[in-house]
Scaffold this motif. Structure first.
Motif, PDB file in Angstrom:
ATOM      1  N   GLU A 156       0.783  -1.329  -0.049  1.00 28.00           N
ATOM      2  CA  GLU A 156      -0.010  -0.012   0.075  1.00 28.00           C
ATOM      3  C   GLU A 156       0.966   1.305  -0.018  1.00 28.00           C
ATOM      4  O   GLU A 156       2.009   1.185   0.537  1.00 28.00           O
ATOM      5  N   GLU A 157       0.281   2.273  -0.541  1.00 23.08           N
ATOM      6  CA  GLU A 157       0.961   3.604  -0.360  1.00 23.08           C
ATOM      7  C   GLU A 157       1.465   3.969   0.837  1.00 23.08           C
ATOM      8  O   GLU A 157       0.808   3.999   1.692  1.00 23.08           O
ATOM      9  N   GLY A 158       2.683   4.477   0.843  1.00 25.36           N
ATOM     10  CA  GLY A 158       3.477   5.088   2.130  1.00 25.36           C
ATOM     11  C   GLY A 158       3.939   3.865   2.790  1.00 25.36           C
ATOM     12  O   GLY A 158       4.639   4.192   3.827  1.00 25.36           O
ATOM     13  N   ALA A 159       3.771   2.632   2.543  1.00 26.86           N
ATOM     14  CA  ALA A 159       4.494   1.452   3.435  1.00 26.86           C
ATOM     15  C   ALA A 159       6.003   1.563   3.253  1.00 26.86           C
ATOM     16  O   ALA A 159       6.563   1.981   2.214  1.00 26.86           O
ATOM     17  N   THR A 160       6.438   0.922   4.250  1.00 30.24           N
ATOM     18  CA  THR A 160       7.869   1.023   4.459  1.00 30.24           C
ATOM     19  C   THR A 160       8.647  -0.348   4.322  1.00 30.24           C
ATOM     20  O   THR A 160       7.716  -1.362   4.615  1.00 30.24           O
ATOM     21  N   ILE A 161       9.845  -0.510   3.766  1.00 28.03           N
ATOM     22  CA  ILE A 161      10.480  -1.740   3.613  1.00 28.03           C
ATOM     23  C   ILE A 161      10.553  -2.501   4.967  1.00 28.03           C
ATOM     24  O   ILE A 161      11.332  -2.010   5.984  1.00 28.03           O
ATOM     25  N   GLN A 162      10.011  -3.899   5.021  1.00 28.30           N
ATOM     26  CA  GLN A 162      10.123  -4.645   6.141  1.00 28.30           C
ATOM     27  C   GLN A 162      10.861  -5.890   5.677  1.00 28.30           C
ATOM     28  O   GLN A 162      11.057  -6.296   4.453  1.00 28.30           O
ATOM     29  N   LYS A 163      11.327  -6.802   6.869  1.00 29.16           N
ATOM     30  CA  LYS A 163      11.980  -7.953   6.520  1.00 29.16           C
ATOM     31  C   LYS A 163      10.968  -8.901   5.803  1.00 29.16           C
ATOM     32  O   LYS A 163       9.787  -8.815   5.911  1.00 29.16           O
ATOM     33  N   ASP A 164      11.436  -9.743   4.700  1.00 27.90           N
ATOM     34  CA  ASP A 164      10.882 -10.550   3.862  1.00 27.90           C
ATOM     35  C   ASP A 164      10.023 -10.059   2.619  1.00 27.90           C
ATOM     36  O   ASP A 164       9.645 -10.408   1.673  1.00 27.90           O
ATOM     37  N   PHE A 166      10.104  -7.636  -0.854  1.00 30.83           N
ATOM     38  CA  PHE A 166      10.737  -7.645  -2.185  1.00 30.83           C
ATOM     39  C   PHE A 166      10.849  -6.377  -2.546  1.00 30.83           C
ATOM     40  O   PHE A 166       9.681  -5.500  -2.751  1.00 30.83           O
ATOM     41  N   ALA A 167      12.241  -5.673  -2.420  1.00 23.84           N
ATOM     42  CA  ALA A 167      12.121  -4.231  -2.826  1.00 23.84           C
ATOM     43  C   ALA A 167      12.840  -4.215  -4.230  1.00 23.84           C
ATOM     44  O   ALA A 167      13.986  -4.879  -4.701  1.00 23.84           O
ATOM     45  N   VAL A 168      12.083  -3.643  -5.274  1.00 25.60           N
ATOM     46  CA  VAL A 168      12.288  -3.502  -6.532  1.00 25.60           C
ATOM     47  C   VAL A 168      13.329  -2.343  -6.724  1.00 25.60           C
ATOM     48  O   VAL A 168      13.019  -1.334  -6.667  1.00 25.60           O
ATOM     49  N   ILE A 169      14.908  -2.463  -6.983  1.00 29.94           N
ATOM     50  CA  ILE A 169      15.568  -1.202  -6.916  1.00 29.94           C
ATOM     51  C   ILE A 169      16.556  -1.462  -8.148  1.00 29.94           C
ATOM     52  O   ILE A 169      16.577  -2.445  -8.866  1.00 29.94           O
ATOM     53  N   ASP A 170      17.024   0.081  -8.305  1.00 30.33           N
ATOM     54  CA  ASP A 170      18.219   0.269  -9.265  1.00 30.33           C
ATOM     55  C   ASP A 170      19.263   0.407  -8.272  1.00 30.33           C
ATOM     56  O   ASP A 170      19.024   0.879  -7.108  1.00 30.33           O
ATOM     57  N   PHE A 171      20.500   0.055  -8.686  1.00 24.15           N
ATOM     58  CA  PHE A 171      21.565   0.142  -7.859  1.00 24.15           C
ATOM     59  C   PHE A 171      22.857   0.461  -8.827  1.00 24.15           C
ATOM     60  O   PHE A 171      23.060  -0.130  -9.880  1.00 24.15           O
ATOM     61  N   ALA A 210       8.757   3.486  -1.223  1.00 23.48           N
ATOM     62  CA  ALA A 210       8.806   3.572  -2.709  1.00 23.48           C
ATOM     63  C   ALA A 210       9.254   5.040  -3.046  1.00 23.48           C
ATOM     64  O   ALA A 210       8.464   5.995  -2.729  1.00 23.48           O
ATOM     65  N   GLY A 211      10.177   5.030  -4.324  1.00 27.76           N
ATOM     66  CA  GLY A 211      10.590   6.384  -4.660  1.00 27.76           C
ATOM     67  C   GLY A 211      11.646   7.020  -3.761  1.00 27.76           C
ATOM     68  O   GLY A 211      12.451   7.989  -4.383  1.00 27.76           O
ATOM     69  N   ASP A 212      12.036   6.507  -2.659  1.00 29.06           N
ATOM     70  CA  ASP A 212      13.212   6.861  -1.837  1.00 29.06           C
ATOM     71  C   ASP A 212      14.755   6.509  -2.706  1.00 29.06           C
ATOM     72  O   ASP A 212      14.617   5.521  -3.606  1.00 29.06           O
ATOM     73  N   ASP A 213      15.578   7.392  -2.344  1.00 24.18           N
ATOM     74  CA  ASP A 213      17.019   7.187  -2.955  1.00 24.18           C
ATOM     75  C   ASP A 213      17.760   6.980  -1.517  1.00 24.18           C
ATOM     76  O   ASP A 213      17.679   7.762  -0.546  1.00 24.18           O
ATOM     77  N   PHE A 236      26.645   2.245  -2.427  1.00 23.40           N
ATOM     78  CA  PHE A 236      25.653   1.669  -3.663  1.00 23.40           C
ATOM     79  C   PHE A 236      24.559   3.001  -3.524  1.00 23.40           C
ATOM     80  O   PHE A 236      24.066   3.026  -2.701  1.00 23.40           O
ATOM     81  N   LYS A 237      24.528   3.360  -4.811  1.00 24.63           N
ATOM     82  CA  LYS A 237      23.390   4.550  -4.909  1.00 24.63           C
ATOM     83  C   LYS A 237      22.246   3.723  -5.230  1.00 24.63           C
ATOM     84  O   LYS A 237      22.176   3.021  -6.438  1.00 24.63           O
ATOM     85  N   THR A 238      21.341   3.720  -4.504  1.00 23.07           N
ATOM     86  CA  THR A 238      20.073   2.854  -4.723  1.00 23.07           C
ATOM     87  C   THR A 238      18.806   3.507  -4.860  1.00 23.07           C
ATOM     88  O   THR A 238      18.452   4.338  -3.757  1.00 23.07           O
ATOM     89  N   HIS A 239      17.986   3.310  -5.753  1.00 25.50           N
ATOM     90  CA  HIS A 239      16.841   4.112  -5.925  1.00 25.50           C
ATOM     91  C   HIS A 239      15.504   2.866  -5.717  1.00 25.50           C
ATOM     92  O   HIS A 239      15.667   1.865  -6.529  1.00 25.50           O
ATOM     93  N   ILE A 240      14.636   3.162  -4.989  1.00 23.37           N
ATOM     94  CA  ILE A 240      13.668   1.890  -4.868  1.00 23.37           C
ATOM     95  C   ILE A 240      12.264   2.292  -5.439  1.00 23.37           C
ATOM     96  O   ILE A 240      11.917   3.527  -5.374  1.00 23.37           O
TER      97      ILE A 240
END
Length: 434
Positions: A156-164, A166-171, A210-213, A236-240
């Motif tokens: 859901e919008e505004g959710a933060t990454i937690q253990k387990d 899947f973060a879809v990232i560029d790095f 989502a959207g954070d660097d 590592f420069k990482t974009h979520i």
């Protein structure tokens, strides 16, 4: 032929073999015939060139060398049979006398198969394993199926990454401000907590949206498989892009229909219980049988020559290489990835190789003691099982084994299996399955 056996140590013997001059002459004639059959000499049909012509073309020494190979091979084998010696190494051959018209005298130093002193192998006992399946185990298996049937949904919008998650990232990684090979990825689905990235990388993404660097700072392990990066600090420069989570289905009749051929969840549970009980029973029997064999092996006394252990280690490495090739990999690549050398592998395999050799020797001794024979039906059954395992035609499997000269090896393997079966069937309160 006369052979004298002189022990060198506990495992090594030297055979001094004397071959009469008359046999030497026959060996030379046989060598002439063999060479003549292998070469084309102008003016002569293949196999019919006389000795003097062969000597003119190849030299007298070539014929004598071929004769020695013929004579040494034939008489060495005869000497082994005569003295009941089973070699486990290639012989070191030393010529003492070899001239035309004289007796041949040569020495063959070889490691012989060790003697086995059997201990108790009948009436053995082993602990019988519990083969019951608990309700908790059924539930665990059901949850595993749920995991397999889970769907990935965007958090859901505004959710933060937690253990387990899947973060879809560029790095994009760098060391000392410079990019490095393999340090960049686009839209990579990284499961947080999987440990698939460098230690510390995944933890630094927890709490991001989502959207954070995020700038991730890590240090490559000292034993990292890429030597140029081992122990280096990296950034590592990482974009979520997105955060995705598993959505597990409910355990109900609808789930049973989706995940199996059953109509209700109870039917699925009953089927799982039946299969798990069958598997538990098989494991229990296998463990019971293995313990009986291990006890028989432990009860025996045998000193194993080092060469037999080394040969088994090399065989294990070859099997590993074949397994790697079957998965499209090379052994060298595997060694680099695991940061090991061949010597490391040999050291790791040595203990289990010694155990394998010891078990084989003891089972061979049991087969001999009990007069166990390998019948054509036994061989056919083994060939059929091998063909099934490889998805091949039994005749093709047999042809390969025969062509590679491994029939005796296969018969030995079958004899050991029958010896193991004998130990199991003669255990106290034997509980064994075919």
């Amino acid at each position: 032929m006369k052979a004298t056996v002189n022990p060198v140590d506990q495992h090594v013997v030297t055979l001094t073999i004397e071959v009469p001059a008359a046999e030497v002459d026959k060996g030379i004639k046989q060598a002439v015939k063999r060479i003549a059959n292998q070469v084309n000499i102008p003016g002569f049909r293949k196999g019919h060139a006389p000795r003097r012509v062969l000597e003119m073309n190849f030299g007298k020494e070539a014929i004598l060398e071929e004769a020695f190979e013929v004579l040494a091979s034939q008489n060495y084998s005869a000497a082994l049979r005569e003295n009941d010696i089973v070699p486990v190494s290639e012989p070191e051959i030393e010529r003492e006398q070899f001239e035309e018209g004289k007796d041949l005298i040569f020495k063959a130093t070889v490691t012989k198969r060790p003697e086995v002193k059997l201990g108790d192998y009948k009436g053995l006992e082993a602990e019988k394993q519990d083969a019951t399946v608990s309700n908790e185990q059924i539930e665990e298996q059901l949850n595993n199926i749920r995991e397999q049937q889970a769907k990935m949904v965007v958090a859901e919008e505004g959710a933060t990454i937690q253990k387990d998650d899947f973060a879809v990232i560029d790095f994009a990684g760098s060391v000392d401000g410079k990019p490095f090979d393999g340090g960049e990825g686009k839209s990579y689905p990284l499961q947080i907590g999987s440990g698939s990235f460098i230690p510390g990388f995944e933890d630094q993404l927890i709490g991001a949206k989502a959207g954070d660097d995020v700038t991730v700072k890590v240090t490559f392990p000292e034993d990292y498989f890429v030597a140029e990066l081992a122990g280096k600090e990296a950034e590592f420069k990482t974009h979520i892009h997105d955060i995705k989570r598993k959505e597990l289905p409910e355990l109900n009749d609808e789930f049973a229909k989706e995940a199996s051929s059953y109509e209700t969840i109870e039917e699925l549970k009953n089927d799982l219980r039946k299969k798990m009980e069958e598997e538990a029973s098989r494991r229990a029997i296998d463990t019971y049988n293995a313990e009986l064999i291990q006890t028989a092996v432990k009860n025996a006394t045998v000193e194993i020559p080092e060469v037999m252990i080394e040969d088994r280690v090399e065989q294990m490495i070859q099997e590993l290489a074949m397994n790697m090739e079957g998965r499209g990999l090379k052994l060298d690549d595997y060694m680099k990835f695991s940061n090991k050398t061949i010597e490391d592998l040999r050291s790791e395999y040595k203990e289990s190789a010694a155990e394998n050799v010891r078990a084989d020797l003891v089972l061979d001794a049991v087969a001999t003691e009990e007069g166990i024979e390998v019948t054509p039906d036994d061989m056919n059954r083994e060939i059929f099982i091998m063909a099934q395992n490889f998805g091949a035609d039994p005749k093709e499997v047999w042809d390969i084994i025969a062509k590679e000269g491994r029939v005796a090896m296969l018969a030995g393997s079958v004899a050991r299996k029958k010896a193991a079966r004998f130990i199991i069937d003669n255990a106290k309160d034997a509980e064994a399955a075919e």
